[in-house]
Motif scaffolding. Structure first.
Motif, mmCIF file in Angstrom:
data_model
loop_
_atom_site.group_PDB
_atom_site.id
_atom_site.type_symbol
_atom_site.label_atom_id
_atom_site.label_comp_id
_atom_site.label_asym_id
_atom_site.label_seq_id
_atom_site.Cartn_x
_atom_site.Cartn_y
_atom_site.Cartn_z
ATOM 1 N N ASP A 199 29.987 19.140 16.186
ATOM 2 C CA ASP A 199 30.681 19.113 14.943
ATOM 3 C C ASP A 199 30.756 17.863 14.088
ATOM 4 O O ASP A 199 31.521 16.816 14.381
ATOM 5 C CB ASP A 199 32.291 19.422 15.162
ATOM 6 N N LYS A 200 29.926 17.652 13.343
ATOM 7 C CA LYS A 200 29.637 16.528 12.557
ATOM 8 C C LYS A 200 30.787 15.951 11.509
ATOM 9 O O LYS A 200 31.219 15.039 11.542
ATOM 10 C CB LYS A 200 28.336 16.499 11.865
ATOM 11 N N ILE A 201 31.407 17.195 10.965
ATOM 12 C CA ILE A 201 32.230 17.193 9.855
ATOM 13 C C ILE A 201 33.600 16.443 10.501
ATOM 14 O O ILE A 201 34.276 15.729 9.793
ATOM 15 C CB ILE A 201 32.396 18.419 9.445
ATOM 16 N N SER A 202 34.005 16.916 11.939
ATOM 17 C CA SER A 202 35.380 16.460 12.342
ATOM 18 C C SER A 202 35.269 14.915 12.596
ATOM 19 O O SER A 202 36.260 14.507 12.862
ATOM 20 C CB SER A 202 35.618 17.209 13.296
ATOM 21 N N GLU A 203 33.933 14.351 12.705
ATOM 22 C CA GLU A 203 34.058 13.040 13.071
ATOM 23 C C GLU A 203 33.945 12.039 11.745
ATOM 24 O O GLU A 203 34.026 10.847 12.055
ATOM 25 C CB GLU A 203 32.291 12.748 13.859
ATOM 26 N N LEU A 204 33.960 12.808 10.569
ATOM 27 C CA LEU A 204 34.349 11.958 9.327
ATOM 28 C C LEU A 204 35.392 11.386 9.488
ATOM 29 O O LEU A 204 36.546 11.551 9.809
ATOM 30 C CB LEU A 204 34.210 12.976 8.215
ATOM 31 N N PRO A 205 35.940 10.136 8.514
ATOM 32 C CA PRO A 205 36.975 9.532 8.517
ATOM 33 C C PRO A 205 38.150 10.318 7.872
ATOM 34 O O PRO A 205 37.662 11.297 7.242
ATOM 35 C CB PRO A 205 36.719 8.300 7.523
ATOM 36 N N ALA A 253 42.488 25.262 2.041
ATOM 37 C CA ALA A 253 42.690 24.215 2.722
ATOM 38 C C ALA A 253 43.686 24.017 3.862
ATOM 39 O O ALA A 253 43.442 23.589 4.902
ATOM 40 C CB ALA A 253 43.342 22.855 1.677
ATOM 41 N N VAL A 254 44.958 24.825 3.556
ATOM 42 C CA VAL A 254 45.703 25.196 4.628
ATOM 43 C C VAL A 254 45.058 25.885 5.856
ATOM 44 O O VAL A 254 45.476 25.621 7.060
ATOM 45 C CB VAL A 254 46.797 25.997 4.218
ATOM 46 N N THR A 255 44.530 26.632 5.694
ATOM 47 C CA THR A 255 43.885 27.552 7.087
ATOM 48 C C THR A 255 42.992 26.492 7.680
ATOM 49 O O THR A 255 42.733 27.003 8.745
ATOM 50 C CB THR A 255 42.654 28.342 6.288
ATOM 51 N N THR A 256 42.733 25.375 7.450
ATOM 52 C CA THR A 256 41.784 24.441 8.383
ATOM 53 C C THR A 256 42.524 24.066 9.281
ATOM 54 O O THR A 256 42.065 23.494 10.521
ATOM 55 C CB THR A 256 41.467 23.354 7.328
ATOM 56 N N MET A 257 44.013 23.938 9.325
ATOM 57 C CA MET A 257 44.933 23.709 10.267
ATOM 58 C C MET A 257 44.573 24.359 11.450
ATOM 59 O O MET A 257 45.009 24.122 12.769
ATOM 60 C CB MET A 257 46.121 23.782 9.830
ATOM 61 N N PHE A 258 43.912 25.542 11.763
ATOM 62 C CA PHE A 258 43.675 26.317 12.815
ATOM 63 C C PHE A 258 42.239 26.110 13.391
ATOM 64 O O PHE A 258 41.950 26.729 14.213
ATOM 65 C CB PHE A 258 43.652 27.951 12.205
ATOM 66 N N LEU A 259 41.605 25.292 12.875
ATOM 67 C CA LEU A 259 40.262 25.024 13.517
ATOM 68 C C LEU A 259 40.395 24.159 14.642
ATOM 69 O O LEU A 259 39.625 24.579 15.762
ATOM 70 C CB LEU A 259 39.381 23.977 12.370
ATOM 71 N N LYS A 306 42.882 20.747 16.915
ATOM 72 C CA LYS A 306 43.854 19.723 16.955
ATOM 73 C C LYS A 306 43.550 18.588 15.557
ATOM 74 O O LYS A 306 44.279 18.025 15.076
ATOM 75 C CB LYS A 306 44.093 19.136 18.089
ATOM 76 N N ARG A 307 42.182 18.293 15.534
ATOM 77 C CA ARG A 307 41.664 17.431 14.635
ATOM 78 C C ARG A 307 42.228 17.659 13.117
ATOM 79 O O ARG A 307 42.200 16.706 12.565
ATOM 80 C CB ARG A 307 40.143 17.142 14.715
ATOM 81 N N TRP A 308 42.163 18.892 12.976
ATOM 82 C CA TRP A 308 42.298 19.349 11.610
ATOM 83 C C TRP A 308 43.570 19.945 11.332
ATOM 84 O O TRP A 308 44.242 20.296 10.209
ATOM 85 C CB TRP A 308 41.346 20.607 11.390
ATOM 86 N N LEU A 309 44.524 19.766 12.363
ATOM 87 C CA LEU A 309 46.127 20.259 12.223
ATOM 88 C C LEU A 309 46.649 19.850 11.022
ATOM 89 O O LEU A 309 47.596 20.392 10.461
ATOM 90 C CB LEU A 309 46.744 20.230 13.578
ATOM 91 N N SER A 310 46.656 18.498 10.778
ATOM 92 C CA SER A 310 47.618 17.976 10.009
ATOM 93 C C SER A 310 46.725 17.311 8.621
ATOM 94 O O SER A 310 47.237 16.386 7.496
ATOM 95 C CB SER A 310 48.299 16.699 10.365
ATOM 96 N N VAL A 311 45.293 17.445 8.826
ATOM 97 C CA VAL A 311 44.559 16.655 7.554
ATOM 98 C C VAL A 311 44.889 17.205 6.043
ATOM 99 O O VAL A 311 45.015 16.567 5.215
ATOM 100 C CB VAL A 311 42.903 17.252 7.885
#
Length: 379
Positions: free
Chosen positions: A17-23, A39-45, A47-52
């Motif tokens: 997962d290259k995208i999750s490694e981005l700042p 954008a909201v649905t990405t919170m389910f991807l 823990k990294r995406w939970l609050s982005v």
């Protein structure tokens, strides 16, 4: 290396997962470019995406005719989780599907508390007009405000056919926006305001449209650079304190020209639409003789003596004029010879500016758009 090992390396590379490694800042920027629902649905991807998504500074919630239910639930639930300390832009459009028993402006107050810069609020629900939170009236960060339809402005900046409690509330609306730079006003015949006052020291651009002869307009904007005024404000117009005005577009049903044009003496580009009800005397442009650089006349007929007199005065009095554009008005009865004679006549009108140029725009008798550029007048 064995074949199985190669396959394992390839599979690991593909699944990485290259995208999750981005700042974090870059991920927030990416999510700002997609619809808020996605954008909201990405919170389910993960823990990294939970609050982005909760940090994106631009939020848009809009009902449309194709929806089966309002975006209100999404707005209400997502704003409860949103954490960005600054909201650059909040756009809300709620239509007939929006429940009428909900507090539709509570999140407006929440956004104002987080240094809101741009708010667009369109409320077209079936309920009565609603008021805005008082904190909006004193928001020092607000740069642009757009309010449409069933919003009752009682104390307060596209203002689109909104309803005001009284004249004092309208004045307080604008005076409470200390950093406002752009103001767009649309009024209709049901407007309950007889006098509309615009007194905003920070304003740089104004676009005003009024459609009732009984409406009065008062403008006091010392920093204004761009101004568009059109409609039927009649002689009930007062414009003052515009020393930095550079561009003006004026189209009125009727007006005393001297009274209006004396207020735009610093303008360098003017689009002014004359009506049969206006005074076309030479004094109408006396205030512009030392400033006007670009002059545009749309739908010049050339059949009235007053038209020619007015144009002669403009060309003979505007010392800084660089370009005068005359859009000739034609009927099917006019032929090419008449067109040529008219342009030749106008070309030889004396001009105060020896470097000025005449640009004629017209449609010939065969409906082919043409531009004819005349050289500077030689005295």
């Amino acid at each position: 290396m064995t074949e199985d090992k190669k396959i394992e390396i390839v599979e690991n590379t593909i699944c990485q997962d290259k995208i999750s490694e981005l700042p974090q800042d870059l991920l927030v920027m990416i999510l700002s470019l997609v619809p808020i629902k996605d954008a909201v649905t990405t919170m389910f991807l993960s823990k990294r995406w939970l609050s982005v998504w909760t940090m994106i500074p631009t939020l848009e919630y809009k009902d449309n005719d194709e929806m089966k239910k309002s975006v209100w639930n999404l707005l209400d639930k997502s704003m409860q989780l949103h954490k960005a300390p600054v909201i650059d832009c909040l756009r809300v459009k709620l239509g007939q599907l929006c429940p009428t028993d909900v507090d539709v402006v509570k999140w407006c107050s929440n956004a104002v508390s987080r240094c809101l810069r741009d708010l667009e609020f369109v409320l077209s629900w079936s309920a009565d007009p609603t008021t805005l939170p008082s904190s909006l009236y004193f928001c020092e960060s607000l740069v642009k405000l757009t309010l449409c339809h069933k919003i009752l402005v009682d104390a307060l900046l596209d203002l689109n056919c909104v309803v005001y409690k009284d004249e004092y509330s309208q004045v307080r609306l604008l005076s409470s926006c200390p950093v406002l730079k752009c103001l767009y006003v649309r009024r209709n015949k049901t407007d309950n305001m007889k006098k509309f006052t615009i007194k905003v020291p920070s304003l740089l651009e104004l676009d005003y449209a009024g459609y009732d002869v009984g409406h009065a307009l008062v403008i006091n904007t010392p920093r204004l650079e761009v101004c568009s005024i059109y409609g039927f404000v009649g002689d009930s117009i007062s414009i003052e304190n515009m020393p930095f005005l550079k561009w003006a577009y004026i189209k009125l049903g009727s007006c005393t020209n001297e009274k209006l044009l004396s207020c735009v003496s610093s303008v360098s580009t003017l689009q002014f639409f004359l009506s049969d009800e206006m005074d076309w005397g030479p004094a109408t442009l006396s205030c512009l003789s030392s400033q006007l650089e670009i002059f545009i006349w749309k739908e010049y007929g050339g059949t009235e003596e007053e038209e020619e007199q007015f144009l002669r005065y403009v060309l003979a009095s505007t010392k800084c004029l660089s370009t005068a554009t005359i859009n000739l008005q034609y009927t099917l009865k006019k032929n090419h010879e008449e067109e040529h004679l008219m342009m030749e006549k106008l070309k030889h009108i004396p001009r105060a500016s020896t470097t000025s140029q005449l640009l004629f725009k017209y449609v010939s008798f065969i409906d082919v758009p043409l531009n004819v550029f005349m050289p500077p007048y030689a005295s």
